[in-house]
Design a protein around this motif. Structure first.
Motif, PDB file in Angstrom:
ATOM      1  N   ASP A  72      21.402   2.164  -5.668  1.00 53.88           N
ATOM      2  CA  ASP A  72      22.444   1.571  -6.500  1.00 53.88           C
ATOM      3  C   ASP A  72      22.822   2.471  -7.678  1.00 53.88           C
ATOM      4  OD1 ASP A  72      20.084   1.354  -7.915  1.00 53.88           O
ATOM      5  OD2 ASP A  72      20.508  -0.673  -8.665  1.00 53.88           O
ATOM      6  N   ALA A  73      22.634   3.780  -7.530  1.00 53.36           N
ATOM      7  CA  ALA A  73      22.924   4.705  -8.632  1.00 53.36           C
ATOM      8  C   ALA A  73      24.391   4.611  -9.047  1.00 53.36           C
ATOM      9  CB  ALA A  73      22.582   6.133  -8.223  1.00 53.36           C
ATOM     10  N   TYR A  74      25.291   4.570  -8.074  1.00 56.11           N
ATOM     11  CA  TYR A  74      26.728   4.500  -8.380  1.00 56.11           C
ATOM     12  C   TYR A  74      27.054   3.224  -9.141  1.00 56.11           C
ATOM     13  CZ  TYR A  74      31.775   4.077  -7.598  1.00 56.11           C
ATOM     14  OH  TYR A  74      33.135   3.911  -7.768  1.00 56.11           O
ATOM     15  N   GLU A  75      26.566   2.098  -8.651  1.00 59.37           N
ATOM     16  CA  GLU A  75      26.846   0.824  -9.302  1.00 59.37           C
ATOM     17  C   GLU A  75      26.213   0.758 -10.697  1.00 59.37           C
ATOM     18  OE1 GLU A  75      27.302   0.456  -4.982  1.00 59.37           O
ATOM     19  OE2 GLU A  75      25.656   1.178  -6.243  1.00 59.37           O
ATOM     20  N   THR A  76      25.035   1.364 -10.847  1.00 55.85           N
ATOM     21  CA  THR A  76      24.335   1.313 -12.135  1.00 55.85           C
ATOM     22  C   THR A  76      25.106   2.040 -13.219  1.00 55.85           C
ATOM     23  OG1 THR A  76      22.165   1.152 -11.063  1.00 55.85           O
ATOM     24  CG2 THR A  76      22.211   1.941 -13.340  1.00 55.85           C
ATOM     25  N   ILE A  77      25.572   3.261 -12.938  1.00 51.74           N
ATOM     26  CA  ILE A  77      26.291   4.003 -13.970  1.00 51.74           C
ATOM     27  C   ILE A  77      27.657   3.385 -14.247  1.00 51.74           C
ATOM     28  CG2 ILE A  77      27.421   5.687 -12.459  1.00 51.74           C
ATOM     29  CD1 ILE A  77      26.739   7.804 -14.598  1.00 51.74           C
ATOM     30  N   GLN A  78      28.290   2.830 -13.225  1.00 53.27           N
ATOM     31  CA  GLN A  78      29.577   2.168 -13.444  1.00 53.27           C
ATOM     32  C   GLN A  78      29.413   0.965 -14.356  1.00 53.27           C
ATOM     33  OE1 GLN A  78      32.479   3.154 -12.706  1.00 53.27           O
ATOM     34  NE2 GLN A  78      32.451   4.429 -10.887  1.00 53.27           N
ATOM     35  N   ARG A  79      28.349   0.212 -14.139  1.00 56.09           N
ATOM     36  CA  ARG A  79      28.116  -0.989 -14.937  1.00 56.09           C
ATOM     37  C   ARG A  79      27.653  -0.645 -16.354  1.00 56.09           C
ATOM     38  NH1 ARG A  79      25.204  -3.042 -11.504  1.00 56.09           N
ATOM     39  NH2 ARG A  79      23.170  -2.336 -12.243  1.00 56.09           N
ATOM     40  N   SER A  80      26.776   0.330 -16.482  1.00 56.92           N
ATOM     41  CA  SER A  80      26.192   0.660 -17.774  1.00 56.92           C
ATOM     42  C   SER A  80      27.139   1.445 -18.672  1.00 56.92           C
ATOM     43  CB  SER A  80      24.901   1.465 -17.569  1.00 56.92           C
ATOM     44  OG  SER A  80      24.389   1.928 -18.801  1.00 56.92           O
ATOM     45  N   SER A  81      27.752   2.491 -18.132  1.00 53.11           N
ATOM     46  CA  SER A  81      28.537   3.399 -18.968  1.00 53.11           C
ATOM     47  C   SER A  81      30.025   3.085 -18.992  1.00 53.11           C
ATOM     48  CB  SER A  81      28.337   4.840 -18.488  1.00 53.11           C
ATOM     49  OG  SER A  81      26.984   5.221 -18.602  1.00 53.11           O
ATOM     50  N   TYR A  82      30.543   2.485 -17.919  1.00 59.21           N
ATOM     51  CA  TYR A  82      31.986   2.296 -17.824  1.00 59.21           C
ATOM     52  C   TYR A  82      32.407   0.833 -17.745  1.00 59.21           C
ATOM     53  CZ  TYR A  82      31.401   7.205 -16.809  1.00 59.21           C
ATOM     54  OH  TYR A  82      31.020   8.528 -16.881  1.00 59.21           O
ATOM     55  N   LYS A  83      31.420  -0.069 -17.838  1.00 54.77           N
ATOM     56  CA  LYS A  83      31.690  -1.506 -17.846  1.00 54.77           C
ATOM     57  C   LYS A  83      32.516  -1.937 -16.642  1.00 54.77           C
ATOM     58  CE  LYS A  83      29.596  -1.369 -21.767  1.00 54.77           C
ATOM     59  NZ  LYS A  83      28.145  -1.663 -21.792  1.00 54.77           N
ATOM     60  N   GLN A  84      32.256  -1.297 -15.521  1.00 51.45           N
ATOM     61  CA  GLN A  84      32.947  -1.627 -14.291  1.00 51.45           C
ATOM     62  C   GLN A  84      31.945  -2.141 -13.266  1.00 51.45           C
ATOM     63  OE1 GLN A  84      35.246   1.725 -12.983  1.00 51.45           O
ATOM     64  NE2 GLN A  84      36.517   1.770 -14.811  1.00 51.45           N
ATOM     65  N   GLY A  85      32.457  -2.854 -12.300  1.00 51.08           N
ATOM     66  CA  GLY A  85      31.603  -3.426 -11.276  1.00 51.08           C
ATOM     67  C   GLY A  85      32.090  -4.810 -10.911  1.00 51.08           C
ATOM     68  N   GLY A  86      32.115  -5.096  -9.626  1.00 54.32           N
ATOM     69  CA  GLY A  86      32.647  -6.379  -9.184  1.00 54.32           C
ATOM     70  C   GLY A  86      34.162  -6.372  -9.202  1.00 54.32           C
ATOM     71  N   LEU A  87      34.739  -7.467  -8.787  1.00 59.66           N
ATOM     72  CA  LEU A  87      36.193  -7.586  -8.725  1.00 59.66           C
ATOM     73  C   LEU A  87      36.759  -8.075 -10.047  1.00 59.66           C
ATOM     74  CD1 LEU A  87      36.676  -9.154  -5.170  1.00 59.66           C
ATOM     75  CD2 LEU A  87      36.925  -6.755  -5.836  1.00 59.66           C
ATOM     76  N   ARG A  88      37.927  -7.560 -10.400  1.00 61.12           N
ATOM     77  CA  ARG A  88      38.610  -7.955 -11.632  1.00 61.12           C
ATOM     78  C   ARG A  88      39.876  -8.743 -11.295  1.00 61.12           C
ATOM     79  NH1 ARG A  88      37.006  -4.659 -15.926  1.00 61.12           N
ATOM     80  NH2 ARG A  88      34.922  -3.828 -15.491  1.00 61.12           N
ATOM     81  N   GLN A  89      40.404  -9.397 -12.314  1.00 58.10           N
ATOM     82  CA  GLN A  89      41.704 -10.057 -12.163  1.00 58.10           C
ATOM     83  C   GLN A  89      42.768  -8.959 -12.247  1.00 58.10           C
ATOM     84  OE1 GLN A  89      44.729 -10.928 -13.280  1.00 58.10           O
ATOM     85  NE2 GLN A  89      44.918 -12.650 -11.899  1.00 58.10           N
ATOM     86  N   PRO A  90      43.458  -8.649 -11.140  1.00 52.96           N
ATOM     87  CA  PRO A  90      44.295  -7.440 -11.099  1.00 52.96           C
ATOM     88  C   PRO A  90      45.434  -7.432 -12.113  1.00 52.96           C
ATOM     89  CG  PRO A  90      44.687  -8.823  -9.170  1.00 52.96           C
ATOM     90  CD  PRO A  90      43.492  -9.388  -9.861  1.00 52.96           C
ATOM     91  N   PHE A  91      46.070  -8.579 -12.379  1.00 51.03           N
ATOM     92  CA  PHE A  91      47.191  -8.581 -13.310  1.00 51.03           C
ATOM     93  C   PHE A  91      46.714  -8.379 -14.750  1.00 51.03           C
ATOM     94  CE2 PHE A  91      48.881 -10.883  -9.637  1.00 51.03           C
ATOM     95  CZ  PHE A  91      50.041 -10.155  -9.419  1.00 51.03           C
TER      96      PHE A  91
END
Length: 412
Positions: free
Chosen positions: A260-279
């Motif tokens: 889960d290295a990709y998911e970990t850095i996205q969540r920790s450093s870039y506050k990304q992960g999971g689906l967002r509300q696109p609009f």
């Protein structure tokens, strides 16, 4: 053709037109030269008072932000660590380069084995991929020069966000792979389609849209096969394409010991992960304050000054492009009761590529991800000529504005 046997004259079917190498390579070569010329002119017009822009023909002129991560992967492979372990005053988040996929940097590493530097290899991979994009697109257009195909190729030279086709980024290689995937589906070759999908998915997460397109392909492709064979071809091609993502995660696991290295850095450093509300994410992307975040010092040329908020007009143009592609496909479907295989593939990919960055929350990078909507050019040739001309003019202006943001160092 007429059979000249005495006493008999009967019509023979005309042989299909087969374009020679000049018809196949000359227009793409001209398009490649033109887009480099335009980008060079934009770079020259973007030199600010503090000299923040550099020569377009230097490798430094092609490097921006994430380029450093791609080069580090090419040189040293993947790494992930707690930032404070190396930088005492840094926030306690995860650092490293596992947020970037390996398709492009591994291509750079392979080319560097010839003795070229990593920087030069990166530019060569990008520019060769760009030429390949024009060549495959030209083949999908039939390799026949008409007003429609000529205007389509002209628009492709200044495609929105296309400045990233010249940068040390995987955008050109990933887009070429998507076009190869479309060509494979058109030809009924699940192997070519799978290979294109694999490379696209290995270059960038947006390239995984190829997997979805291949899963849908039994509804519009492989028409000479029975339904079970269609499903088998589509499923196997999609599975192999999806292995591009698995390969990326395997390389990251080999280097870090974490799947889960990709998911970990996205969540920790870039506050990304999971689906967002696109609009909501679209609004954030539109309002992102690039000009307040970074404005070059010194005198600003007209192009840079007016390009500091060009991401906003870029979004409007991208929306217009998607709407036009969908409308064009709808009109053709209403008139002809069907779309060609490559048209369906291009339509699905264009719509998916537009929405994916907003579902993922890429408020600072959506414009370069959207550049891969280049595949939609397959349908541009069917637009009315006045629409093509107007779209070409808008794309040319926007190409210069976004290019000025890039070469002035404003964009990531």
């Amino acid at each position: 053709m007429i059979d000249m046997v005495p006493g008999r004259a009967r019509a023979q079917p005309a042989l299909p037109w087969r374009p020679g190498w000049r018809h196949r390579l000359l227009p793409p070569a001209v398009a490649w030269l033109v887009t480099n010329l335009i980008t060079w002119l934009v770079a020259g017009a973007s030199v600010t008072g503090d000299g923040s822009a550099v020569s377009y023909w230097s490798t430094d002129g092609r490097r921006r932000w994430d380029s450093e991560h791609y080069l580090s992967i090419a040189e040293r492979g993947y790494e992930m660590f707690r930032c404070r372990d190396r930088y005492a005053n840094f926030p306690d988040v995860v650092c490293g380069n596992v947020a970037w996929f390996p398709g492009y940097p591994m291509s750079v590493r392979a080319l560097s084995a010839t003795g070229l530097s990593y920087e030069v290899s990166a530019v060569v991979v990008t520019e060769v991929s760009l030429f390949g994009m024009f060549a495959v697109l030209w083949g999908l257009l039939g390799a026949r020069l008409t007003w429609a195909t000529g205007l389509t190729l002209a628009l492709a030279t200044v495609f929105p966000g296309g400045v990233y086709f010249h940068a040390m980024f995987p955008i050109a290689l990933g887009t070429l792979a998507l076009l190869v995937c479309i060509a494979g589906v058109k030809r009924g070759s699940w192997g070519i389609a799978a290979a294109g999908g694999f490379v696209a998915a290995a270059c960038h997460l947006v390239g995984a849209a190829a997997v979805g397109m291949l899963l849908l392909s039994p509804f519009f492709a492989w028409r000479s096969d029975t339904r079970p064979v269609r499903v088998a071809k589509a499923g196997s091609a999609a599975a192999l394409a999806g292995c591009g993502v698995l390969w990326a995660k395997w390389l990251m696991w080999q280097a870090t010991g974490r799947w889960d290295a990709y998911e970990t850095i996205q969540r920790s450093s870039y506050k990304q992960g999971g689906l967002r509300q696109p609009f909501t994410e679209m609004r954030k992307a539109y309002d992102f304050p690039f000009s307040a975040w970074y404005t070059p010092e010194g005198h600003l040329p007209w192009l840079v000054e007016h390009g500091l908020s060009a991401h906003r007009t870029q979004l409007w143009l991208n929306i217009a492009f998607v709407v036009l592609i969908v409308a064009t496909a709808a009109v053709r479907l209403a008139r002809n009761r069907r779309l060609a295989t490559e048209e369906w593939a291009a339509l699905v990919l264009t719509v998916a590529i537009f929405w994916l960055p907003f579902f993922a929350g890429a408020e600072m990078s959506w414009y370069r991800n959207h550049a891969q909507m280049f595949v939609g050019a397959v349908l541009v040739r069917y637009m009315a000529r006045w629409v093509q001309v107007a779209l070409l003019a808008l794309c040319l202006v926007q190409y210069a504005l976004l290019g000025a943001m890039f070469f002035a160092g404003v964009l990531v």
